[in-house]
Design a protein around this motif. Structure first.
Motif, short mmCIF file in Angstrom:
data_model
loop_
_atom_site.label_atom_id
_atom_site.label_comp_id
_atom_site.label_asym_id
_atom_site.label_seq_id
_atom_site.Cartn_x
_atom_site.Cartn_y
_atom_site.Cartn_z
N UNK A 179 -28.55 15.26 10.85
CA UNK A 179 -28.20 14.20 11.78
C UNK A 179 -26.82 13.64 11.44
N UNK A 180 -26.58 13.38 10.16
CA UNK A 180 -25.28 12.85 9.72
C UNK A 180 -24.17 13.85 10.00
N UNK A 181 -24.43 15.14 9.80
CA UNK A 181 -23.44 16.18 10.08
C UNK A 181 -23.09 16.20 11.56
N UNK A 182 -24.08 16.12 12.42
CA UNK A 182 -23.82 16.15 13.87
C UNK A 182 -23.04 14.91 14.28
N UNK A 183 -23.38 13.76 13.73
CA UNK A 183 -22.64 12.53 14.04
C UNK A 183 -21.18 12.70 13.64
#
Length: 140
Positions: A92-96
């Motif tokens: 999730x953090x990577x996609x953000x």
């Protein structure tokens, strides 16, 4: 990335079609020639009229144009759709982060803005921060 003309020529030759075969009532053979030589860039209407002759969608055309790879935007969307749970916080953090980079160049992309917002809210939900999450997604 290939030019529109490169891809149109590639598709036309793969289908064993002449420029005359591809021409329509609205797109002359000379226009197709100019596009293939990259003298002009087709409008979306012209492009759709041409690629219809190849039985190719606009998404497929863009995929070929991008050297048979998803664009960065499409990769982000694909990864977002594949998410199983908001507990995959690293993903999730990577996609953000990838949304942030993309949005620096394309700040008005509503879909990517909404994806970033919903993912940010999901991280707040993982941390039991319900009110913050609700405030983030209320506009979405």
């Amino acid at each position: 990335m290939k030019t529109h003309g490169n891809v149109i020529r590639l598709l036309r030759k793969n289908k064993s079609l002449s420029q005359e075969d591809v021409s329509t009532n609205t797109v002359a053979r000379t226009t197709i020639s100019k596009i293939e030589r990259s003298n002009i860039i087709p409008t979306i209407t012209t492009l759709e009229a041409i690629i219809t002759k190849f039985d190719v969608t606009l998404d497929e055309f863009q995929y070929i144009r991008n050297d048979y790879q998803l664009s960065e935007r499409d990769k982000i969307i694909s990864d977002y759709i594949k998410l199983v749970s908001n507990t995959q916080t690293e993903l999730v953090t990577d996609i953000i982060g990838r949304c942030d980079i993309y949005l620096c160049k394309h700040p008005n992309d509503r879909l990517l803005l909404d994806i970033k917002t919903t993912l940010t809210a999901s991280l707040h939900l993982v941390n039991d921060e319900l009110e913050i999450a609700q405030e983030l997604v209320r506009p979405v």
